[in-house]
Motif scaffolding. Structure first.
Motif, short mmCIF file in Angstrom:
data_model
loop_
_atom_site.label_atom_id
_atom_site.label_comp_id
_atom_site.label_asym_id
_atom_site.label_seq_id
_atom_site.Cartn_x
_atom_site.Cartn_y
_atom_site.Cartn_z
N ALA A 8 35.06 62.51 14.89
CA ALA A 8 36.62 63.35 14.54
C ALA A 8 37.44 63.25 15.86
N ASN A 9 36.94 63.02 17.05
CA ASN A 9 37.65 63.18 18.15
C ASN A 9 37.94 61.84 18.81
N THR A 10 37.33 60.74 18.11
CA THR A 10 37.41 59.35 18.82
C THR A 10 38.52 58.58 17.94
N TRP A 11 38.46 58.77 16.75
CA TRP A 11 39.46 57.93 16.09
C TRP A 11 40.93 58.26 16.43
N PRO A 12 41.12 59.48 16.82
CA PRO A 12 42.53 59.69 17.43
C PRO A 12 42.83 59.02 18.35
N LEU A 13 41.64 58.65 19.33
CA LEU A 13 41.94 58.02 20.22
C LEU A 13 42.22 56.43 20.11
N ALA A 14 41.71 55.96 19.16
CA ALA A 14 42.24 54.46 18.64
C ALA A 14 43.64 54.43 18.23
#
Length: 365
Positions: A340-346
């Motif tokens: 949930a906090n990694t896909w925004p990084l992508a």
């Protein structure tokens, strides 16, 4: 294509190693920052002097004074004999707090009547004063509980999840991984294009057989590799030397780290493409890094910020990676929560790299 990518990557590594500004933000300085900031950004207040204005002189005021003196955070007790002396002690910063016992304090305690302890603090050190107030409240509460003839029938049981002993290193170290990686990652990529322009080699890139995507990839790979090396060293030192538990998924941490470094590379290349000199790029890097760190939640929770800043923080890659770092180190965060906090990084990486690529292509044309 692979040969061209290898050539531009090796060229960037040599450029970084030869550049004094780039060497400053490689491996050793970040390690020094880790140790210095790790011990300097403490949330504890130690080695304090507490003033005692005892107008009672009875058994319980002396008992309270001895307990305050026995605190591991108190190094000295300063006797106070008058209100004017108390004022001077605080004005001259001889003490951060003065505890005052009124006449009849011990008599009130012995008789079971409410007994009041007054504490005066140095308001110039608001955070430290609040922490010292917590220390004194704990001492007073412990003595009150021992003196209470009727134990309380109900009470609150406090459990501190993920950091039971409230060790400040457990709180600060996972965040420092993010902060130092942010500064070093932005610092290296922000110099990439500005260095070419200042040294006069930008025109050579324009006439080289390298395509624009290959040039950008070659400039992104070295900062990403340096970030991986630094982050790995930090993880080993934090979990072994500083004793911070590493409870979560290490592979997922590296996945998030890769996306985070790519997002930083996009921002750094954007700053570098807009800069004419390396000095401008260096200042531009700090212009981006400071707000990113402040919006990350490291210094203050994002939930405490105004609504428009909370919305702005969602576009801050530092905020998302900080949650991942703290979750992997302390919380054994599940993969869905990490994702949930990694896909925004992508998403941020795609946007920043896309914008910097378009700007770099425009500058080349």
């Amino acid at each position: 294509m692979l040969a061209r990518l290898m050539a531009i990557t090796i060229k960037e590594f040599w450029a970084i190693l030869r550049d004094p500004r780039a060497r400053i933000i490689l491996i050793m300085p970040p390690l020094i920052q880790l140790f210095v900031l790790g011990f300097a950004t403490t949330l504890e207040v130690k080695n304090i002097a507490v003033g005692i204005y005892d107008r009672d002189g009875g058994r319980w005021s002396i008992e309270m004074t001895q307990r305050i003196a026995g605190s591991p955070n108190v190094v000295a007790i300063l006797p106070i004999s008058s209100p004017e002396e108390m004022r001077q002690a605080i004005d001259r910063q001889q003490t951060i707090a003065v505890v005052s016992f009124a006449q009849g304090f011990s008599a009130d305690v012995a008789a079971g009547r409410p007994a009041v302890v007054q504490a005066i603090f140095d308001g110039r050190k608001s955070n430290a004063a609040q922490i010292v107030l917590g220390y004194l409240n704990t001492i007073v509460a412990d003595l009150g509980a021992e003196l209470s003839a009727t134990p309380a029938r109900t009470g609150a049981i406090v459990n501190h999840w993920f950091n039971p002993n409230l060790l400040y290193l457990w709180f600060t170290m996972p965040g420092l991984v993010v902060i130092i990686t942010t500064i070093s990652g932005l610092g290296l990529t922000a110099q990439a294009v500005a260095r070419e322009r200042e040294l006069g080699t930008f025109d050579q890139l324009m006439v080289s057989p390298l395509r624009v995507p290959e040039i950008l990839i070659g400039k992104v790979i070295p900062p990403v590799l340096v970030g991986f090396i630094n982050a790995t060293i930090y993880m080993v030192l934090i979990s072994t030397l500083f004793g911070v538990p590493l409870t979560g998924s290490v592979p997922f941490f590296y996945i998030s780290l890769l996306l985070y470094l790519l997002a930083l590379a996009g921002v750094g290349l954007l700053v570098s493409s807009l800069s004419q000199t390396q000095q401008q790029a260096f200042l531009g890097m700090f212009l981006v890094a400071v707000p990113a760190i402040l919006l990350s939640g490291y210094a203050s929770p994002v939930d405490n910020m105004p609504g428009w800043l909370r919305i702005l923080a969602q576009g801050d890659p530092t905020k998302h990676f900080l949650i991942v770092s703290e979750g992997v180190f302390l919380k054994d965060m599940t993969v869905p929560d990490l994702w949930a906090n990694t896909w925004p990084l992508a998403v941020i990486a795609i946007v920043t790299l896309g914008v910097s690529s378009a700007l770099f292509r425009a500058r080349m044309e």
